[in-house]
Design an enzyme around this catalytic site. Structure first.
Site, mmCIF file in Angstrom:
data_model
loop_
_atom_site.group_PDB
_atom_site.id
_atom_site.type_symbol
_atom_site.label_atom_id
_atom_site.label_comp_id
_atom_site.label_asym_id
_atom_site.label_seq_id
_atom_site.Cartn_x
_atom_site.Cartn_y
_atom_site.Cartn_z
ATOM 1 N N HIS A 183 91.577 63.545 -22.638
ATOM 2 C CA HIS A 183 91.041 63.290 -23.983
ATOM 3 C C HIS A 183 92.065 63.592 -25.072
ATOM 4 O O HIS A 183 91.988 63.039 -26.168
ATOM 5 C CB HIS A 183 89.747 64.086 -24.212
ATOM 6 N N ASP A 184 93.018 64.456 -24.785
ATOM 7 C CA ASP A 184 94.109 64.683 -25.732
ATOM 8 C C ASP A 184 95.013 63.450 -25.783
ATOM 9 O O ASP A 184 95.278 62.898 -26.847
ATOM 10 C CB ASP A 184 94.920 65.918 -25.316
ATOM 11 N N THR A 231 81.344 65.942 -2.531
ATOM 12 C CA THR A 231 82.231 67.119 -2.613
ATOM 13 C C THR A 231 82.707 67.333 -4.056
ATOM 14 O O THR A 231 83.887 67.140 -4.352
ATOM 15 C CB THR A 231 83.466 66.938 -1.693
ATOM 16 N N VAL A 265 94.003 60.005 -27.562
ATOM 17 C CA VAL A 265 93.815 59.963 -29.017
ATOM 18 C C VAL A 265 95.145 60.310 -29.690
ATOM 19 O O VAL A 265 95.533 61.479 -29.750
ATOM 20 C CB VAL A 265 92.700 60.926 -29.460
ATOM 21 N N GLY A 290 98.132 60.090 -28.629
ATOM 22 C CA GLY A 290 99.148 60.679 -27.756
ATOM 23 C C GLY A 290 98.870 62.117 -27.360
ATOM 24 O O GLY A 290 97.971 62.780 -27.872
ATOM 25 N N HIS A 337 87.146 61.597 -11.248
ATOM 26 C CA HIS A 337 85.691 61.826 -11.143
ATOM 27 C C HIS A 337 85.271 62.225 -9.723
ATOM 28 O O HIS A 337 84.098 62.186 -9.402
ATOM 29 C CB HIS A 337 84.924 60.592 -11.625
ATOM 30 N N THR A 338 86.214 62.626 -8.917
ATOM 31 C CA THR A 338 85.910 63.277 -7.641
ATOM 32 C C THR A 338 85.532 64.746 -7.874
ATOM 33 O O THR A 338 85.098 65.436 -6.958
ATOM 34 C CB THR A 338 87.122 63.195 -6.683
ATOM 35 N N ASP A 350 99.327 65.385 -27.799
ATOM 36 C CA ASP A 350 99.867 66.211 -28.878
ATOM 37 C C ASP A 350 98.995 67.420 -29.179
ATOM 38 O O ASP A 350 99.121 68.032 -30.247
ATOM 39 C CB ASP A 350 100.026 65.365 -30.158
ATOM 40 N N ARG A 388 90.177 67.210 -17.728
ATOM 41 C CA ARG A 388 89.666 66.245 -18.698
ATOM 42 C C ARG A 388 90.224 66.484 -20.103
ATOM 43 O O ARG A 388 90.408 65.524 -20.874
ATOM 44 C CB ARG A 388 88.139 66.311 -18.709
ATOM 45 N N ASP A 432 80.748 63.354 -8.255
ATOM 46 C CA ASP A 432 80.919 63.015 -6.832
ATOM 47 C C ASP A 432 79.771 63.666 -6.079
ATOM 48 O O ASP A 432 79.688 64.897 -6.012
ATOM 49 C CB ASP A 432 82.279 63.539 -6.354
ATOM 50 N N ASN A 469 83.339 63.946 -27.020
ATOM 51 C CA ASN A 469 83.684 65.366 -26.837
ATOM 52 C C ASN A 469 82.533 66.319 -27.132
ATOM 53 O O ASN A 469 82.417 67.385 -26.499
ATOM 54 C CB ASN A 469 84.866 65.736 -27.755
ATOM 55 N N SER A 490 96.060 67.550 -30.109
ATOM 56 C CA SER A 490 95.152 67.356 -31.255
ATOM 57 C C SER A 490 93.727 67.781 -30.901
ATOM 58 O O SER A 490 92.988 68.266 -31.764
ATOM 59 C CB SER A 490 95.176 65.904 -31.727
HETATM 60 C C1 HEM Z 1 87.977 55.317 -16.753
HETATM 61 C C2 HEM Z 1 87.361 55.669 -17.865
HETATM 62 C C3 HEM Z 1 86.603 56.959 -17.982
HETATM 63 C C4 HEM Z 1 85.348 57.095 -18.461
HETATM 64 C C5 HEM Z 1 84.440 55.976 -18.993
HETATM 65 C C6 HEM Z 1 84.993 58.479 -18.348
HETATM 66 C C7 HEM Z 1 83.803 59.018 -18.765
HETATM 67 C C8 HEM Z 1 83.374 60.299 -18.461
HETATM 68 C C9 HEM Z 1 82.070 60.830 -18.782
HETATM 69 C C10 HEM Z 1 80.981 60.086 -19.534
HETATM 70 C C11 HEM Z 1 82.013 62.078 -18.291
HETATM 71 C C12 HEM Z 1 80.828 63.039 -18.375
HETATM 72 C C13 HEM Z 1 80.807 63.684 -19.744
HETATM 73 C C14 HEM Z 1 79.512 64.379 -20.040
HETATM 74 O O1 HEM Z 1 78.460 63.821 -19.733
HETATM 75 O O2 HEM Z 1 79.556 65.493 -20.611
HETATM 76 C C15 HEM Z 1 83.271 62.361 -17.662
HETATM 77 C C16 HEM Z 1 83.593 63.534 -17.044
HETATM 78 C C17 HEM Z 1 84.828 63.805 -16.510
HETATM 79 N N1 HEM Z 1 85.954 63.012 -16.614
HETATM 80 FE FE1 HEM Z 1 85.988 61.079 -17.159
HETATM 81 N N2 HEM Z 1 86.045 59.167 -17.810
HETATM 82 C C18 HEM Z 1 87.052 58.277 -17.574
HETATM 83 C C19 HEM Z 1 88.314 58.572 -17.097
HETATM 84 C C20 HEM Z 1 88.738 59.847 -16.774
HETATM 85 C C21 HEM Z 1 90.103 60.213 -16.531
HETATM 86 C C22 HEM Z 1 91.305 59.281 -16.660
HETATM 87 C C23 HEM Z 1 90.092 61.543 -16.220
HETATM 88 C C24 HEM Z 1 91.257 62.450 -15.896
HETATM 89 C C25 HEM Z 1 92.404 62.029 -15.386
HETATM 90 C C26 HEM Z 1 88.726 61.978 -16.252
HETATM 91 C C27 HEM Z 1 88.297 63.239 -15.928
HETATM 92 C C28 HEM Z 1 86.982 63.644 -15.998
HETATM 93 C C29 HEM Z 1 86.517 64.903 -15.432
HETATM 94 C C30 HEM Z 1 87.338 65.855 -14.606
HETATM 95 C C31 HEM Z 1 85.154 65.009 -15.776
HETATM 96 C C32 HEM Z 1 84.210 66.188 -15.482
HETATM 97 C C33 HEM Z 1 84.426 67.247 -16.561
HETATM 98 C C34 HEM Z 1 83.589 68.507 -16.395
HETATM 99 O O3 HEM Z 1 82.888 68.705 -15.404
HETATM 100 O O4 HEM Z 1 83.647 69.339 -17.339
HETATM 101 N N3 HEM Z 1 87.931 60.940 -16.633
HETATM 102 N N4 HEM Z 1 84.087 61.272 -17.791
#
Ligand code: HEM
Ligand code: NAG
Ligand code: NAG
Length: 345
Positions: free
Chosen positions: A89-90, A267, A93, A95, A217-218, A97, A85, A264, A117, A99
């Protein structure tokens, strides 16, 4: 430089050009060479990221990053998700980089406390460990932005996901943007399908990339504050699943905000295609997740990925390369930070 031009012009001696033609041609070539050398030196060349960027200067970087990631993931499987993640998030925002890695100081506000964040992104200590191990073998060579890209790859692989040829050559920013990180560059979990598509399009990614990348989000966890509205108020959610998630997420904002649930349900520490299977069963944790099933094009991709894990793996890998290409600093722009948390003095 002059020797190089003279050498290249030797073929004119055997040509039938007039003297003035020769002068014109040699002037053109000289200008082209000078222009190219200047643009290379100033970093404004069309420098592209390339997989072999460190093949001469730091061929060990993949193994050094990989071994720290594997150790961190074996201590805590969720860390693989958190590290993936960070790269997302890098990149969204301004690009890819690095940041996001800059710490706040009394005179500098970085991205770490921006709404998407704050109390949410994690893994900075693992990035520090990786950077210091990389600096030990190749001092001053590998950027923090590239470390994030390689770390994302190694994290996905450590959790059983696909591999890809990660492109490199990014440089590190000297600034960060709290306002961009806070103001919609990173999609919110309350996003509609249209919002999601637009946020990705804004950084040059397609709806197809968006659906594939959402498969991240798997793995990993979300806080109650991110899924409360979905499990209490939305109707496109399996009712038993909603009750299950309500049980650890009190209705009133402010209480239990940081309680965690897996993105997920089946799993959460394996990088597989169960995220899409969940969406089909209306067991997506976030409002934004479940939105993917509401559009014809995105819905049909969700269905395809839910039954065809190989198709998801291939598309996720390609989309990660696309995401890693978002507006990198290259050439002489930016710098190679010594410490990922601070700009070089
Ligand atoms: C499609 C739009 C997306 C939205 C709206 C979104 C939103 C979120 C939110 C709200 C969380 C939980 C944060 C929290 O409650 O602390 C999350 C977790 C996560 N996101 Fe996304 N996300 C998106 C796309 C992505 C993408 C593109 C990736 C990576 C390629 C990603 C990877 C992850 C991962 C791995 C987690 C779990 C992080 C952890 O357990 O520390 N997400 N996301
Ligand atoms: C970040 O979270 C902390 C702890 O909950 C809070 O005190 C702070 O106000 C938040 N920062 C921002 C900028 O919202
Ligand atoms: C649910 O929707 C109602 C009415 O719009 C709103 O007042 C309430 O705050 C929402 N609850 C949650 C948990 O989002």
């Amino acid at each position: 430089m002059l020797l190089y031009i003279n050498g290249n012009l030797s073929f004119f001696k055997h040509s039938l050009l007039t003297h003035s033609d020769k002068m014109a041609a040699s002037t053109t070539i000289a200008f082209a060479l000078i222009a190219c050398t200047l643009c290379f030196m100033s970093g404004t060349s069309l420098a592209r990221l390339t997989p072999n960027f460190y093949s001469k200067t730091c061929p060990q970087v993949f193994e050094v990053v990989g071994s720290v990631v594997r150790a961190a993931v074996s201590r805590e499987r969720r860390m693989g998700a958190s590290l993936l993640r960070l790269h997302f998030h890098d990149c969204f925002v301004n690009g890819c980089d690095a940041s996001i890695l800059l710490d706040d100081t009394p005179t500098f506000r970085g991205e770490k406390t921006a709404a998407p964040n704050n109390n949410s992104v994690r893994g900075f200590d693992v990035i520090d460990m990786i950077k210091s191990n990389v600096e030990r073998v190749c001092p001053g060579v590998v950027s923090c932005a590239d470390i994030l890209a390689i770390t994302a790859l190694k994290s996905v692989v450590a959790l059983g996901g696909p591999t890809w040829e990660v492109k490199l050559g990014r440089r590190d920013s000297k600034t960060a943007s709290f306002s961009a990180a806070n103001g919609g560059a990173i999609p919110s979990p309350q996003s509609s399908l249209t919002n999601l598509i637009n946020t990705f399009r804004a950084v040059g990614l397609s709806a197809h990339d968006m659906v594939a990348l959402s498969g991240a989000h798997t793995i990993g966890q979300a806080r109650c504050t991110s899924f409360r509205a979905h499990v209490y108020n939305d109707s496109n959610i399996d009712s038993l699943f909603a009750i299950l998630r309500q049980s650890n997420c009190p209705r009133s904002p402010g209480s239990g905000d940081n309680n965690l649930a897996p993105l997920d349900i089946s799993t959460p520490t394996r990088f597989d295609n169960h995220y899409y299977k969940n969406l089909i069963m209306h067991q997506g944790l976030l409002h934004s997740d479940q939105q993917l099933l509401s559009g014809g094009f995105t819905g049909s991709l969700v269905e395809r990925y839910s039954v065809n894990p190989m198709s998801f793996r291939v598309d996720f890998a390609a989309a990660m390369v696309n995401m890693g290409d978002i507006r990198p600093l290259t050439g002489a722009n930016g710098e190679i930070r010594k410490n990922c948390r601070v700009v070089n003095s």
